[in-house]
Design an enzyme around this catalytic site. Structure first.
Site, PDB file in Angstrom:
ATOM      1  N   SER A  84       0.876  -1.179   0.000  1.00  0.00           N
ATOM      2  CA  SER A  84       0.000   0.000   0.000  1.00  0.00           C
ATOM      3  C   SER A  84       0.905   1.219   0.000  1.00  0.00           C
ATOM      4  O   SER A  84       2.089   1.112   0.357  1.00  0.00           O
ATOM      5  CB  SER A  84      -0.848   0.006   1.277  1.00  0.00           C
ATOM      6  OG  SER A  84      -1.509   1.235   1.454  1.00  0.00           O
ATOM      7  N   TYR A  93      -2.204   0.072  10.766  1.00  0.00           N
ATOM      8  CA  TYR A  93      -2.132  -0.391   9.372  1.00  0.00           C
ATOM      9  C   TYR A  93      -0.800   0.014   8.727  1.00  0.00           C
ATOM     10  O   TYR A  93      -0.154  -0.814   8.079  1.00  0.00           O
ATOM     11  CB  TYR A  93      -3.312   0.187   8.592  1.00  0.00           C
ATOM     12  CG  TYR A  93      -3.412  -0.275   7.161  1.00  0.00           C
ATOM     13  CD1 TYR A  93      -3.547  -1.630   6.838  1.00  0.00           C
ATOM     14  CD2 TYR A  93      -3.387   0.644   6.107  1.00  0.00           C
ATOM     15  CE1 TYR A  93      -3.658  -2.045   5.520  1.00  0.00           C
ATOM     16  CE2 TYR A  93      -3.507   0.234   4.787  1.00  0.00           C
ATOM     17  CZ  TYR A  93      -3.639  -1.113   4.493  1.00  0.00           C
ATOM     18  OH  TYR A  93      -3.743  -1.526   3.181  1.00  0.00           O
TER      19      TYR A  93
HETATM   20  P1  NAP Z   1     -11.067  -6.444   0.327  1.00  0.00           P
HETATM   21  O1  NAP Z   1     -12.079  -6.357  -0.756  1.00  0.00           O
HETATM   22  O2  NAP Z   1     -11.503  -6.306   1.753  1.00  0.00           O
HETATM   23  O3  NAP Z   1     -10.234  -7.792   0.152  1.00  0.00           O
HETATM   24  C1  NAP Z   1      -9.460  -8.356   1.175  1.00  0.00           C
HETATM   25  C2  NAP Z   1      -9.265  -9.821   0.862  1.00  0.00           C
HETATM   26  O4  NAP Z   1      -8.437 -10.388   1.875  1.00  0.00           O
HETATM   27  C3  NAP Z   1     -10.563 -10.583   0.861  1.00  0.00           C
HETATM   28  O5  NAP Z   1     -10.608 -11.441  -0.258  1.00  0.00           O
HETATM   29  C4  NAP Z   1     -10.512 -11.398   2.140  1.00  0.00           C
HETATM   30  O6  NAP Z   1     -11.152 -12.662   1.949  1.00  0.00           O
HETATM   31  C5  NAP Z   1      -9.015 -11.601   2.283  1.00  0.00           C
HETATM   32  N1  NAP Z   1      -8.672 -11.974   3.642  1.00  0.00           N
HETATM   33  C6  NAP Z   1      -8.858 -11.266   4.786  1.00  0.00           C
HETATM   34  N2  NAP Z   1      -8.452 -11.979   5.840  1.00  0.00           N
HETATM   35  C7  NAP Z   1      -8.022 -13.177   5.350  1.00  0.00           C
HETATM   36  C8  NAP Z   1      -7.512 -14.353   5.953  1.00  0.00           C
HETATM   37  N3  NAP Z   1      -7.374 -14.454   7.289  1.00  0.00           N
HETATM   38  N4  NAP Z   1      -7.167 -15.387   5.172  1.00  0.00           N
HETATM   39  C9  NAP Z   1      -7.312 -15.305   3.839  1.00  0.00           C
HETATM   40  N5  NAP Z   1      -7.793 -14.227   3.195  1.00  0.00           N
HETATM   41  C10 NAP Z   1      -8.145 -13.168   3.969  1.00  0.00           C
HETATM   42  O7  NAP Z   1      -9.958  -5.293   0.150  1.00  0.00           O
HETATM   43  P2  NAP Z   1      -8.892  -5.013  -1.023  1.00  0.00           P
HETATM   44  O8  NAP Z   1      -8.807  -3.546  -1.137  1.00  0.00           O
HETATM   45  O9  NAP Z   1      -9.163  -5.809  -2.230  1.00  0.00           O
HETATM   46  O10 NAP Z   1      -7.558  -5.491  -0.282  1.00  0.00           O
HETATM   47  C11 NAP Z   1      -6.605  -6.334  -0.890  1.00  0.00           C
HETATM   48  C12 NAP Z   1      -5.209  -5.911  -0.462  1.00  0.00           C
HETATM   49  O11 NAP Z   1      -4.953  -4.607  -0.960  1.00  0.00           O
HETATM   50  C13 NAP Z   1      -4.996  -5.836   1.052  1.00  0.00           C
HETATM   51  O12 NAP Z   1      -3.727  -6.364   1.375  1.00  0.00           O
HETATM   52  C14 NAP Z   1      -5.042  -4.340   1.339  1.00  0.00           C
HETATM   53  O13 NAP Z   1      -4.315  -4.005   2.489  1.00  0.00           O
HETATM   54  C15 NAP Z   1      -4.414  -3.807   0.070  1.00  0.00           C
HETATM   55  N6  NAP Z   1      -4.685  -2.404  -0.256  1.00  0.00           N
HETATM   56  C16 NAP Z   1      -5.957  -1.938  -0.389  1.00  0.00           C
HETATM   57  C17 NAP Z   1      -6.167  -0.588  -0.708  1.00  0.00           C
HETATM   58  C18 NAP Z   1      -7.541   0.003  -0.856  1.00  0.00           C
HETATM   59  O14 NAP Z   1      -7.682   1.244  -0.845  1.00  0.00           O
HETATM   60  N7  NAP Z   1      -8.589  -0.781  -1.046  1.00  0.00           N
HETATM   61  C19 NAP Z   1      -5.070   0.256  -0.888  1.00  0.00           C
HETATM   62  C20 NAP Z   1      -3.792  -0.254  -0.745  1.00  0.00           C
HETATM   63  C21 NAP Z   1      -3.597  -1.580  -0.445  1.00  0.00           C
HETATM   64  P3  NAP Z   1     -12.041 -13.427   3.015  1.00  0.00           P
HETATM   65  O15 NAP Z   1     -12.699 -12.389   3.875  1.00  0.00           O
HETATM   66  O16 NAP Z   1     -13.013 -14.198   2.158  1.00  0.00           O
HETATM   67  O17 NAP Z   1     -11.091 -14.314   3.742  1.00  0.00           O
END
Ligand code: NAP
Length: 244
Positions: free
Chosen positions: A131, A144
């Site tokens: 991120s 975070y």
């Molecule tokens: P999201 O839609 O909430 O996706 C998060 C994913 O992580 C879900 O598929 C969830 O699946 C999975 N997850 C959570 N806990 C888990 C566990 N214990 N075991 C296996 N899977 C798990 O959010 P996203 O934005 O796509 O996030 C994906 C990545 O991008 C994350 O690492 C986040 O920190 C990063 N990121 C996001 C943003 C943003 O603005 N959205 C910006 C920078 C970086 P389940 O709940 O089905 O397990």
């Protein structure tokens, strides 16, 4: 049958789901892992992939997941997220523990489990979704930002420790992406989650997935070490342009 295998963690929603689709479009046989297996299964059915239950917090679950994937060329460490938005002095230790566990130790566990297979492929790629929170800090975000800084430090160390081996390391550092991320951060509060993206045009999960697929499909000698991808309306974690 001969398609190279790409493993995507956190593939049930957001960036992971979009990445699974993008990598399938780029010719990979995709293995999707997350806790919400049904969501992974629906995407797997759509793209001809495989859905397997995965909880990166549970070492046994990671071991069982890796055991049923005999070979892999690409690993996308995407599972992760944030919980809470408080000053350090009001930190909730359970939320911090979850963030460090899922982003840092989860990435560690999955990477350890797949590294031998990635190296055996002769051209492995580890993509870690950190991120801009891995590069800068912001008020109320230390749980975070500290977890993402640690995840990034580990990923870059792996890059150095594997010099000379047939495996590449790509860090993807997105800014604001509209996914379930903010809903999770704010405990399901839709109003607070929507506020994060109000008045600006955030990235979509597909925008980030495109970049991941591009990085994973460069020639074997090309390592895109770090890619920062932000919305045009975002300069930094704390500075955005919002239309009223
Ligand atoms: P999201 O839609 O909430 O996706 C998060 C994913 O992580 C879900 O598929 C969830 O699946 C999975 N997850 C959570 N806990 C888990 C566990 N214990 N075991 C296996 N899977 C798990 O959010 P996203 O934005 O796509 O996030 C994906 C990545 O991008 C994350 O690492 C986040 O920190 C990063 N990121 C996001 C943003 C943003 O603005 N959205 C910006 C920078 C970086 P389940 O709940 O089905 O397990």
């Amino acid at each position: 049958m001969d398609r190279p295998v790409a493993v995507v963690t956190g593939a049930s929603s957001g960036i992971g789901a979009a990445t699974a689709r993008a990598l399938a479009g780029a010719g990979f046989q995709v293995v999707l892992g997350a806790r919400r297996l049904q969501l992974c299964q629906e995407i797997a059915d759509e793209i001809g992939g495989t859905a397997i239950s995965l909880d990166v917090l549970d070492p046994d679950s990671v071991a069982a997941f890796a055991a049923v994937v005999p070979a892999a060329r690409v690993l996308v460490n995407n599972a992760g997220g944030a919980k809470g938005f408080e000053p350090v002095m009001a930190a909730d230790e359970d939320q911090w523990r979850w963030m460090w566990e899922v982003n840092v130790l989860g990435t560690l566990r999955v990477t350890k489990a797949f590294m031998p297979k990635l190296i055996d492929s002769g051209d492995g790629v580890v993509v870690t979704v950190t991120s801009i929170a891995a590069l800068e800090i912001y008020d109320n975000g230390a749980g975070y930002t500290s977890a993402k800084h640690a995840q990034s430090a580990m990923h870059r160390t792996l890059r150095a420790e594997h010099l000379g081996q047939p495996v590449r390391f790509v860090e993807i550092a997105p800014g604001l992406v509209e996914t379930e991320f903010s809903l999770v951060r704010f405990g399901g509060d839709n109003e607070k989650a929507d506020h994060v993206y109000a008045g600006l045009t955030p990235l979509t999960a597909e925008d980030v997935a495109d970049v991941i697929a591009f990085a994973a499909t460069r020639p074997a000698h090309v390592d895109l070490d770090l890619i920062v991808v932000k919305p045009r309306d975002q300069y930094s974690a704390m500075r955005t342009f919002r239309r009223s």
